[in-house]
Design a protein around this motif. Structure first.
Motif, PDB file in Angstrom:
ATOM      1  N   ILE A  34       0.724  -1.148   0.474  1.00 53.43           N
ATOM      2  CA  ILE A  34       0.260  -0.304   0.038  1.00 53.43           C
ATOM      3  C   ILE A  34       1.026   1.246   0.358  1.00 53.43           C
ATOM      4  N   ILE A  35       2.107   1.199   0.696  1.00 55.80           N
ATOM      5  CA  ILE A  35       2.331   2.558   0.933  1.00 55.80           C
ATOM      6  C   ILE A  35       3.282   2.893  -0.353  1.00 55.80           C
ATOM      7  N   GLU A  37       2.918   1.151  -3.628  1.00 57.88           N
ATOM      8  CA  GLU A  37       2.044   2.293  -4.944  1.00 57.88           C
ATOM      9  C   GLU A  37       1.779   3.751  -4.179  1.00 57.88           C
ATOM     10  N   ASP A  38       1.404   4.133  -3.636  1.00 56.98           N
ATOM     11  CA  ASP A  38       0.965   4.920  -3.778  1.00 56.98           C
ATOM     12  C   ASP A  38       2.076   5.901  -3.656  1.00 56.98           C
ATOM     13  N   LYS A  39       3.207   5.972  -2.959  1.00 57.70           N
ATOM     14  CA  LYS A  39       4.127   6.621  -3.286  1.00 57.70           C
ATOM     15  C   LYS A  39       4.440   7.011  -4.632  1.00 57.70           C
ATOM     16  N   HIS A  40       4.925   5.292  -5.700  1.00 53.91           N
ATOM     17  CA  HIS A  40       5.220   5.263  -6.616  1.00 53.91           C
ATOM     18  C   HIS A  40       4.001   6.227  -7.920  1.00 53.91           C
ATOM     19  N   ARG A  41       2.621   5.916  -6.708  1.00 55.06           N
ATOM     20  CA  ARG A  41       1.189   6.402  -8.244  1.00 55.06           C
ATOM     21  C   ARG A  41       1.955   7.954  -8.727  1.00 55.06           C
ATOM     22  N   LYS A  43       4.470   8.172 -10.663  1.00 57.32           N
ATOM     23  CA  LYS A  43       6.030   8.630 -11.420  1.00 57.32           C
ATOM     24  C   LYS A  43       6.128   8.427 -12.945  1.00 57.32           C
TER      25      LYS A  43
END
Length: 109
Positions: A34-35, A37-41, A43
């Motif tokens: 989750i963390i 995926e959210d961080k790389h959304r 990019k």
């Protein structure tokens, strides 16, 4: 990862092959997904073709695959998390599953 598995598989199983560590690892990887995926959304990936992977990147993916030796750690999850962290595109992450075949076959024997 295969060498580490052959050398330490019994030791890792003795320490981690219990309900609590297995449950903890399942939760940890779920949260990591989750963390990350959210961080790389949104990019742009650094790697869009398999030919762009460097030896260093492949070694990092191998390090994450070694984490799969800990019971409760998904082999595919470890590979995906490692690939995400080094910036591999979604399409190329699927190709990394061929890299883990060796680990799976060594761990099964």
């Amino acid at each position: 990862a295969a060498i580490v598995g052959l050398l330490f598989n019994d030791y890792l199983d003795a320490i981690f092959y219990k309900p609590v560590p297995v449950a903890i690892m399942l939760i940890v990887y779920g949260v990591l997904f989750i963390i990350i995926e959210d961080k790389h959304r949104g990019k742009q990936p650094k790697v869009t073709r398999i030919s762009q992977l460097t030896l260093k990147m492949l070694l990092w993916i191998g390090v994450f695959q070694m984490l799969a030796l800990i019971p409760g750690t998904s082999r595919s999850g470890a590979t995906i998390v490692g690939a995400l962290l080094i910036g591999v595109s979604r399409q190329q992450r699927n190709l990394h599953f061929s890299l883990q075949f060796r680990l799976c076959s060594e761990q099964a024997s």
